[in-house]
Design an enzyme around this catalytic site. Structure first.
Site, PDB file in Angstrom:
ATOM      1  N   ASP A   1      21.535  -9.847 -22.175  1.00 40.40           N
ATOM      2  CA  ASP A   1      20.987  -9.864 -20.820  1.00 40.40           C
ATOM      3  C   ASP A   1      21.930  -9.041 -19.945  1.00 40.40           C
ATOM      4  O   ASP A   1      23.025  -8.644 -20.352  1.00 40.40           O
ATOM      5  CB  ASP A   1      20.810 -11.293 -20.297  1.00 40.40           C
ATOM      6  CG  ASP A   1      19.813 -11.348 -19.130  1.00 40.40           C
ATOM      7  OD1 ASP A   1      19.477 -10.267 -18.580  1.00 40.40           O
ATOM      8  OD2 ASP A   1      19.366 -12.441 -18.744  1.00 40.40           O
ATOM      9  N   TRP A   2      21.488  -8.780 -18.743  1.00 35.93           N
ATOM     10  CA  TRP A   2      22.199  -7.885 -17.829  1.00 35.93           C
ATOM     11  C   TRP A   2      23.669  -8.318 -17.676  1.00 35.93           C
ATOM     12  O   TRP A   2      23.948  -9.385 -17.137  1.00 35.93           O
ATOM     13  CB  TRP A   2      21.504  -7.903 -16.471  1.00 35.93           C
ATOM     14  CG  TRP A   2      21.970  -6.884 -15.488  1.00 35.93           C
ATOM     15  CD1 TRP A   2      23.260  -6.499 -15.246  1.00 35.93           C
ATOM     16  CD2 TRP A   2      21.163  -6.119 -14.603  1.00 35.93           C
ATOM     17  NE1 TRP A   2      23.306  -5.556 -14.277  1.00 35.93           N
ATOM     18  CE2 TRP A   2      22.025  -5.300 -13.852  1.00 35.93           C
ATOM     19  CE3 TRP A   2      19.794  -6.056 -14.355  1.00 35.93           C
ATOM     20  CZ2 TRP A   2      21.564  -4.430 -12.871  1.00 35.93           C
ATOM     21  CZ3 TRP A   2      19.341  -5.185 -13.390  1.00 35.93           C
ATOM     22  CH2 TRP A   2      20.210  -4.377 -12.666  1.00 35.93           C
TER      23      TRP A   2
END
Ligand code: BGC
Length: 735
Positions: free
Chosen positions: A264-265
């Site tokens: 994820d980011w």
């Protein structure tokens, strides 16, 4: 490209180029074809971008074609980039939020919506969408419940698979024209943060993880999802992006995932904040060794992997494995033959928000609305009666979910417009300045917030109450501003804003015939609303065609058929609350006010206000008893459970007939009941329909005391009915 050619190309890549495939350029870096912006601040140089494998959140056919062309010219081996973005519940045409789509109990409809989202975003140059989000949700405080299809593993699994089919199509080998690759997220258990606070610690037993949380991801993987995204949270105190057991053993070996795993980011960088890496070098080493292929939007991999390989802390074989997977995804998308894939300005012109897509959005929205209460048949409205439409959301275009980042709010149909267009003859009156009672909350984020008030709220309130007093009925449109749900939008209160409650109270004083319509992205505490209003219709965040869909349902052109995909809690003190909870040694069987020493509260019931699966229609349905075609079931056989459903009302309606099963005694505690099937039935007044469910031994399997996924002989109860409280029952024995 043929596999041999791909491998030959791969063989020519330098270590730097392979590492480049694992680097994703953060958003906002490209202006025209050139990288600009905050790249330098992040320590990203043009050499890094030259070999980058993918780019986040860049859209638009013309722009992406330009970026792709330049990138391929600059890349030493002319390898095209992947363009990835969050196309969650629609691209330009915005569909209802996933939680609302869950309420349709209609995976085919969701597949259709996903296919439209794919078609539109592909035309704008997107190759990969970060959807479906299949995190199981049980805690309405968590703002991201709006992105999930709800609290039931079985329903989530069906919806997840439907979305993957819609995005990618049926072809397992190629992601063809008008299709995008699906990325299932957030692996794993992200939907269970402590206290409902986003990004917080997750504490789940391995059994609960496997039994309740993994099936959604598994369904998406089985449907062919090309990517998986790691989650931000820890599981058993290990952040997912560093969890080798979770990624290598569970995801790859046990669940059979062979696609691309993306963080994820900034989740790899966050291993430092989590306190399991001292620096970016260690974070990169942990994530790569755990099996995370792509580092989303940070330079952690691109800046550290080479040094890690050279020092022997990361084997080059791992880099090869990850980079080859990225190239294989590009190949699956056909990018070596056509690096622009479906990017087309002409298609953007002709298909984005075209009539048929809007029509699909309207039809989907109509099926997501859940009628929670309808005393004295207040709904449907009659065009002949004077109806006052009041409240902050009557004229609001901010009725799409927080993830509709590429949608166009200006093109959203408001309720006022919907009524005017769908029911032109209706005697509807609209409170002047009704948008002005909006709480106008400022929330930090990338979403546009509703316009600020320009008029004195007290004046607007007085006007609204005056209008209510003159009307036959009132439709009061309340809810949560849309930025109250979504990422990083956890709340400690689940009630409506105070100014809205004041409006409700004052309107009910002058006119008791009030229907409250709710726009919100999470289950709310609706005790007071439900007490005060004669009718309550949950409309969620319905998207582009929300206003027209709502007008049609309010005036009875369509009957509501939605069923709650997540329990509406009695109050916030009860969450997490979900229908398929475990049994306890001291179940509460009577009234909590007169019972003691049971698993109960002193001050509230255990049951939610409205349970999972619940939803009324404009007609009524009666259920016969359940009949079984046999009393016992052996492996390999099918037991048939049937019920007759009759429309006992005066209008045609659609019922979702639900099958729940309870394992009376297992080697570990079993849930009170679990959804195992459902059927939709449309019946005319007086008409009956027979519903039959096939029950097999496979449906009775679970993670037993030994950890095997198996069924155990014994007694099972079947419940069939209109919601998770279904009363009609029968029992059988598994031998
Ligand atoms: C979210 C993901 C999303 C990603 C890319 C993250 O903050 O958790 O769901 O896909 O950003 O936008």
């Amino acid at each position: 490209m043929q596999q041999e050619k791909l491998l030959a190309l791969f063989g020519e890549l330098s270590l730097e180029e392979k590492i480049g495939e694992l680097f994703q350029v953060p958003p906002f870096f490209f202006d025209g074809g050139n990288a600009t912006g905050p790249a330098e601040e992040m320590g990203i140089c043009s050499e890094d971008i030259r070999v980058a494998g993918s780019c986040l959140s860049l859209i638009g056919a013309q722009k992406l074609a330009q970026v792709q062309k330049l990138h391929m010219e600059n890349h030493p081996h002319h390898i095209p980039m992947l363009f990835m973005a969050d196309i969650i519940n629609g691209y330009r045409t915005v569909f209802p939020i996933p939680l609302a789509q869950g309420c349709t109990f209609d995976p085919d409809m969701t597949e259709k919506c996903a296919a439209i989202a794919a078609r539109e975003s592909a035309a704008s140059g997107i190759h990969v969408t970060f959807s479906p989000m299949v995190d199981l949700v049980r805690d309405a405080r968590w703002g991201r419940v709006m992105e999930s299809t709800g609290e039931d593993p079985y329903l989530n699994g069906l919806m997840a698979a439907a979305m993957v089919r819609g995005y990618q199509g049926q072809d397992r080998e190629h992601i063809g024209r008008g299709k995008v690759a699906a990325c299932v997220k957030h692996f794993a258990g992200y939907g269970a943060p402590d206290g409902g606070r986003d990004y917080n610690t997750v504490e789940l037993s391995e059994r609960t993880l496997r039994q309740d949380y993994l099936p959604g991801y598994q369904a998406a993987i089985d449907a062919g999802a090309a990517l998986v995204m790691t989650s931000f949270n820890t599981l058993d105190r290990v952040p997912s992006s560093a969890n080798a057991w979770l990624m290598r053993q569970v995801l790859r070996k046990e669940m059979g995932f062979d696609g691309v795993l993306i963080s994820d980011w900034a989740a790899i960088q966050e291993l430092i904040a989590h306190g399991i890496a001292e620096d970016a070098l260690q974070a990169a080493s942990l994530a790569m060794n755990a099996g995370v292929d792509i580092d989303m939007a940070t330079p952690v991999y691109i800046k550290n992997l080479k040094a890690l390989v050279e020092s022997g802390r990361v084997s080059e074989a791992l880099i090869d494995e990850a980079a080859l997977r990225v190239l294989m995804l590009k190949n699956k998308l056909g990018l070596f033959e056509n690096p622009y894939k479906d990017a087309s300005e002409a298609d953007e012109q002709s298909i984005l928000m075209c009539e048929s897509h809007r029509e699909a959005a309207r039809s989907c929205a109509e099926k997501t609305f859940v009628l929670l209460k309808n005393e004295e048949a207040l709904l449907p409205l009659n065009p002949e009666e004077t109806v006052a439409f009041i409240g902050p959301y009557v004229d609001s275009r901010f009725i799409s979910g927080a993830w509709s980042i590429f949608g166009d709010d200006d093109s959203c149909v408001t309720l006022r417009e919907g009524v005017k267009c769908m029911v032109p003859g209706a005697r509807a009156v609209f409170a002047p300045g009704c948008t002005l009672i909006d709480p106008g909350v400022e929330i930090v984020g990338f979403q546009k917030n509703p316009p600020r008030e320009t008029l004195d709220p007290e004046t607007a309130l007085a006007e609204a109450v005056r209008l209510a007093s003159t009307a036959d009925k009132v439709v009061l449109v309340l809810g949560e501003p849309r930025d109250y749900s979504g990422e990083c939008a956890s709340r400690s209160e689940l009630t409506l804003p105070k100014c809205q409650m004041k409006l409700l109270e004052q309107v009910c004083e002058v006119n008791p015939k009030v229907c409250v319509v709710l726009f919100n992205g999470r289950p709310l505490d609706l005790r007071q609303v439900s007490e005060a209003a004669q009718a309550v219709l949950e409309a969620w965040l319905p998207g582009t065609e929300g206003g027209s869909a709502l007008a049609r349902v309010l005036y009875g052109l369509e009957s509501p058929s939605g069923k709650l995909s997540m329990s509406m809690p009695y109050c916030v003190g009860q969450v997490p609350v979900y229908y398929n909870h475990m049994r306890t040694g001291r179940p509460l069987l009577g009234d909590y006010r007169t019972t003691k020493f049971c698993s109960q509260y002193l001050d509230i019931p255990n049951e939610p206000l409205y349970p999972f699966g619940y939803g009324l229609s404009y007609t009524s349905f009666a259920y016969s008893g359940v009949t079984l075609d046999r009393a016992s079931l052996h492996k390999g056989e099918t037991l048939r459970a049937s019920i007759r459903v009759t429309n006992t009302g005066t209008r045609t309606g659609t019922e979702t007939v639900q099958l729940y099963i309870q394992d009376v005694a297992g080697s570990v505690t079993r849930p009170v009941r679990e959804l195992k099937g459902f059927r939709k039935l449309t019946l005319a007044p007086g008409e009956s329909g027979q519903v039959t469910f096939d029950i097999t031994e496979q449906m009775l399997r679970f993670y037993t005391i030994s950890g095997d996924y198996a069924s155990e002989p014994g007694t099972f109860r079947i419940f069939i009915g209109p919601d998770s409280r279904a009363e009609q029952q029968a029992q059988f024995t598994l031998t």
